[in-house]
Scaffold this motif. Sequence first.
Motif, PDB file in Angstrom:
ATOM      1  N   PHE A  21       0.954  -1.170   0.150  1.00 51.86           N
ATOM      2  CA  PHE A  21       0.050   0.138   0.110  1.00 51.86           C
ATOM      3  C   PHE A  21       0.863   1.214  -0.142  1.00 51.86           C
ATOM      4  CE2 PHE A  21      -2.739  -3.230   2.293  1.00 51.86           C
ATOM      5  CZ  PHE A  21      -3.556  -3.362   1.229  1.00 51.86           C
ATOM      6  N   ALA A  22       1.898   1.238   0.825  1.00 50.66           N
ATOM      7  CA  ALA A  22       2.869   2.360   0.715  1.00 50.66           C
ATOM      8  C   ALA A  22       3.575   2.793  -0.425  1.00 50.66           C
ATOM      9  CB  ALA A  22       3.574   2.426   1.949  1.00 50.66           C
ATOM     10  N   ASN A  23       3.843   1.866  -1.432  1.00 50.05           N
ATOM     11  CA  ASN A  23       4.576   2.100  -2.495  1.00 50.05           C
ATOM     12  C   ASN A  23       3.416   2.308  -3.392  1.00 50.05           C
ATOM     13  OD1 ASN A  23       6.780   1.379  -1.762  1.00 50.05           O
ATOM     14  ND2 ASN A  23       6.800  -1.014  -2.015  1.00 50.05           N
ATOM     15  N   ILE A  24       2.124   2.667  -3.465  1.00 45.76           N
ATOM     16  CA  ILE A  24       1.262   3.085  -4.582  1.00 45.76           C
ATOM     17  C   ILE A  24       0.938   4.697  -4.270  1.00 45.76           C
ATOM     18  CG2 ILE A  24      -1.255   3.357  -4.878  1.00 45.76           C
ATOM     19  CD1 ILE A  24      -1.611   0.556  -3.815  1.00 45.76           C
ATOM     20  N   ASP A  25       1.230   5.210  -5.463  1.00 45.96           N
ATOM     21  CA  ASP A  25       1.404   6.677  -5.569  1.00 45.96           C
ATOM     22  C   ASP A  25      -0.048   7.242  -5.185  1.00 45.96           C
ATOM     23  OD1 ASP A  25       2.769   9.175  -6.312  1.00 45.96           O
ATOM     24  OD2 ASP A  25       1.288   9.149  -8.183  1.00 45.96           O
ATOM     25  N   ASP A  26      -0.162   8.331  -4.523  1.00 47.15           N
ATOM     26  CA  ASP A  26      -1.346   9.007  -4.029  1.00 47.15           C
ATOM     27  C   ASP A  26      -2.223   9.250  -5.333  1.00 47.15           C
ATOM     28  OD1 ASP A  26      -0.730   8.996  -1.359  1.00 47.15           O
ATOM     29  OD2 ASP A  26      -0.231  10.751  -1.029  1.00 47.15           O
ATOM     30  N   SER A  70      -7.044   7.612  -1.663  1.00 49.23           N
ATOM     31  CA  SER A  70      -8.292   7.161  -1.185  1.00 49.23           C
ATOM     32  C   SER A  70      -8.172   5.556  -0.605  1.00 49.23           C
ATOM     33  CB  SER A  70      -9.252   7.252  -2.009  1.00 49.23           C
ATOM     34  OG  SER A  70      -9.699   8.371  -2.233  1.00 49.23           O
ATOM     35  N   LEU A  71      -7.428   4.617  -1.260  1.00 49.61           N
ATOM     36  CA  LEU A  71      -7.106   3.326  -0.857  1.00 49.61           C
ATOM     37  C   LEU A  71      -6.444   3.345   0.509  1.00 49.61           C
ATOM     38  CD1 LEU A  71      -7.242   0.366  -1.098  1.00 49.61           C
ATOM     39  CD2 LEU A  71      -5.217   0.547  -2.685  1.00 49.61           C
ATOM     40  N   LYS A  72      -5.326   4.285   0.550  1.00 51.23           N
ATOM     41  CA  LYS A  72      -4.428   3.844   1.702  1.00 51.23           C
ATOM     42  C   LYS A  72      -5.345   4.786   2.882  1.00 51.23           C
ATOM     43  CE  LYS A  72      -0.870   5.887  -0.841  1.00 51.23           C
ATOM     44  NZ  LYS A  72       0.361   6.542  -0.887  1.00 51.23           N
ATOM     45  N   GLU A  73      -6.285   5.524   2.747  1.00 49.21           N
ATOM     46  CA  GLU A  73      -6.983   6.357   3.991  1.00 49.21           C
ATOM     47  C   GLU A  73      -7.931   5.096   4.256  1.00 49.21           C
ATOM     48  OE1 GLU A  73      -8.717   9.645   2.601  1.00 49.21           O
ATOM     49  OE2 GLU A  73      -6.812  10.681   2.551  1.00 49.21           O
ATOM     50  N   PHE A  74      -8.352   4.376   3.437  1.00 50.91           N
ATOM     51  CA  PHE A  74      -9.560   3.204   3.723  1.00 50.91           C
ATOM     52  C   PHE A  74      -8.606   2.275   4.517  1.00 50.91           C
ATOM     53  CE2 PHE A  74     -10.907  -0.994   2.782  1.00 50.91           C
ATOM     54  CZ  PHE A  74     -12.138  -0.937   3.302  1.00 50.91           C
ATOM     55  N   VAL A  75      -7.340   1.771   4.087  1.00 51.32           N
ATOM     56  CA  VAL A  75      -6.772   0.680   4.640  1.00 51.32           C
ATOM     57  C   VAL A  75      -6.217   1.264   6.155  1.00 51.32           C
ATOM     58  CG1 VAL A  75      -4.555  -0.455   4.859  1.00 51.32           C
ATOM     59  CG2 VAL A  75      -5.998  -0.320   2.699  1.00 51.32           C
ATOM     60  N   PHE A  76      -6.003   2.664   6.293  1.00 53.09           N
ATOM     61  CA  PHE A  76      -5.535   3.080   7.492  1.00 53.09           C
ATOM     62  C   PHE A  76      -6.680   3.221   8.606  1.00 53.09           C
ATOM     63  CE2 PHE A  76      -4.594   6.779  10.362  1.00 53.09           C
ATOM     64  CZ  PHE A  76      -3.549   6.419  10.835  1.00 53.09           C
ATOM     65  N   ARG A  77      -7.768   3.513   8.026  1.00 50.96           N
ATOM     66  CA  ARG A  77      -8.987   3.640   8.852  1.00 50.96           C
ATOM     67  C   ARG A  77      -9.280   2.171   9.332  1.00 50.96           C
ATOM     68  NH1 ARG A  77     -11.232   6.970   4.795  1.00 50.96           N
ATOM     69  NH2 ARG A  77     -12.684   5.153   4.382  1.00 50.96           N
TER      70      ARG A  77
END
Length: 91
Positions: A21-26, A70-77
């Motif tokens: 996930f961290a390697n995906i560009d925002d 959006s994906l990273k925010e979803f995973v973080f939540r």
Amino acid sequence: MPFDYLLEKELGLAPKLEPKFANIDDDEMLTPNEVAVLIGLSSISVRRMCREGKIDSYQYNRKYAISGRSLKEFVFRSVKRTKSVREALSS
């Protein structure tokens, strides 16, 4: 109860994202199929979560697009916090 995510980060309690996930560009745009593979769900479930607003997305001609941010925010939540962290950060 909602968390104070900024406080969580300041205290060093913020969870770390997996490298995939961290390697995906925002700004990268992903399809529901790509997101489904990353999070281990079906593409139908990802589309439903987009429709219900659980994952922020864009819709063009009945097709969804999900930004990397959006994906990273979803995973973080979605990361499960320990009881002590939840109690410390609940407002």
